[in-house]
Design a protein around this motif. Structure first.
Motif, PDB file in Angstrom:
ATOM      1  N   TYR A 226      42.221  39.806  37.973  1.00  0.00           N
ATOM      2  CA  TYR A 226      43.486  40.417  38.367  1.00  0.00           C
ATOM      3  C   TYR A 226      43.419  40.980  39.784  1.00  0.00           C
ATOM      4  O   TYR A 226      44.405  40.963  40.520  1.00  0.00           O
ATOM      5  N   LEU A 227      42.255  41.469  40.176  1.00  0.00           N
ATOM      6  CA  LEU A 227      42.122  42.043  41.513  1.00  0.00           C
ATOM      7  C   LEU A 227      42.305  40.956  42.583  1.00  0.00           C
ATOM      8  O   LEU A 227      42.997  41.168  43.587  1.00  0.00           O
ATOM      9  N   ALA A 228      41.689  39.789  42.340  1.00  0.00           N
ATOM     10  CA  ALA A 228      41.846  38.690  43.294  1.00  0.00           C
ATOM     11  C   ALA A 228      43.291  38.204  43.327  1.00  0.00           C
ATOM     12  O   ALA A 228      43.827  37.880  44.391  1.00  0.00           O
ATOM     13  N   GLY A 229      43.941  38.170  42.167  1.00  0.00           N
ATOM     14  CA  GLY A 229      45.342  37.761  42.135  1.00  0.00           C
ATOM     15  C   GLY A 229      46.236  38.725  42.884  1.00  0.00           C
ATOM     16  O   GLY A 229      47.149  38.306  43.613  1.00  0.00           O
TER      17      GLY A 229
END
Length: 273
Positions: A8-11
């Protein structure tokens, strides 16, 4: 078998980056399809209520087409000079073992340390004495000269990646240096050649200082100088200016899209592998 968890952080980071890159493009593009009063009334983020191509038509009818043509001429000539001179130069540097060649190459690379702003005054006098002031040739020659050191550095790195065994194999077959250059070196250096084409084209297309100092008339004006026409005493025609920016960036964007893979490979120094 365990399933990988979504990152989720990369998204979220990708979404933020998309907004950072996409928002300026959106603001630029939607403004070009609005009239000047609508743009002033609705603001830069508003979607145009009435699409219009008048900004593009007015740009082309107000002399911008001439600026565009002049820029194309300068760019094509600069790229032609670089592609004609740099590959043989890089081949000579890579294959020659003489001290003279190495010394000349080092002196040639001194151009990397000399900014164009530092030599613009003597350049002005040289161009004027040569009778090339206010002439596109007077812009083409110094632009190509300042692009060549970087292009030579890139292409020599690419050509050094060609294994010596290939040179020896062609030499044993009786190939002349000219044949080795055209049948071996150039085909294996196509990524490097694409890199210097894109680099020199960018230098010429976005050039500002040389056209500003070495030209004067409207007939020799290029795009980077023509953008000033949209700024008047009454303000800036923002939609017209952004339409001109879109027109000016399309050709170099197309060149980059076709050569982007070779450009990356050439800059990474793996073009000969």
């Amino acid at each position: 078998m365990s399933k990988s968890r979504p990152n989720y952080l990369a998204g979220f980071g990708s979404l933020v980056w998309l907004l950072v890159v996409g928002l300026p493009l959106y603001v630029m593009l939607v403004a070009t399809f609005q009239s000047r009063p609508d743009y002033a009334a609705n603001g830069p983020l508003a979607f145009p209520e009435h699409f219009t191509l008048d900004n593009y038509v007015n740009d082309l009818n107000s002399g911008f087409a001439q600026y565009f043509l002049n820029t194309v001429i300068v760019t094509v000539c600069v790229v032609g000079i670089v592609v004609l001179l740099v590959p043989p130069l890089a081949y000579t540097i890579v294959r020659s073992r003489g001290r003279a060649t190495t010394t000349v190459f080092r002196l040639f690379l001194l151009g990397l340390a000399i900014p164009s702003q530092a030599v613009i005054v003597p350049m002005f006098f040289v161009i004027s004495e040569a009778g090339l002031y206010d002439n596109l040739i007077g812009v083409i020659l110094p632009t190509a000269a300042f692009a060549m050191p970087v292009c030579a550095l890139i292409l020599t790195g690419v050509m050094r990646d060609i294994t010596p065994d290939l040179y020896e194999a062609m030499t044993m077959d009786g190939a002349s240096p000219r044949r080795v250059f055209f049948q071996l070196v150039l085909p294996l250096s196509k990524s490097g050649v694409s890199t210097i084409v894109v680099f020199s084209a960018l230098q010429a297309w976005n050039g500002f200082l040389f056209p500003l100092v070495l030209t004067q008339s409207v007939e020799t004006k290029v795009i980077t100088l023509g953008l000033y026409d949209f700024q008047t005493e009454r303000g800036v025609d923002t939609p017209g200016l952004l339409a001109a920016v879109v027109l000016s960036m399309l050709p170099i964007l197309i060149v980059y899209l076709f050569a982007r893979r070779a450009l990356v490979q050439g800059l990474m120094g793996v073009g000969g592998k």
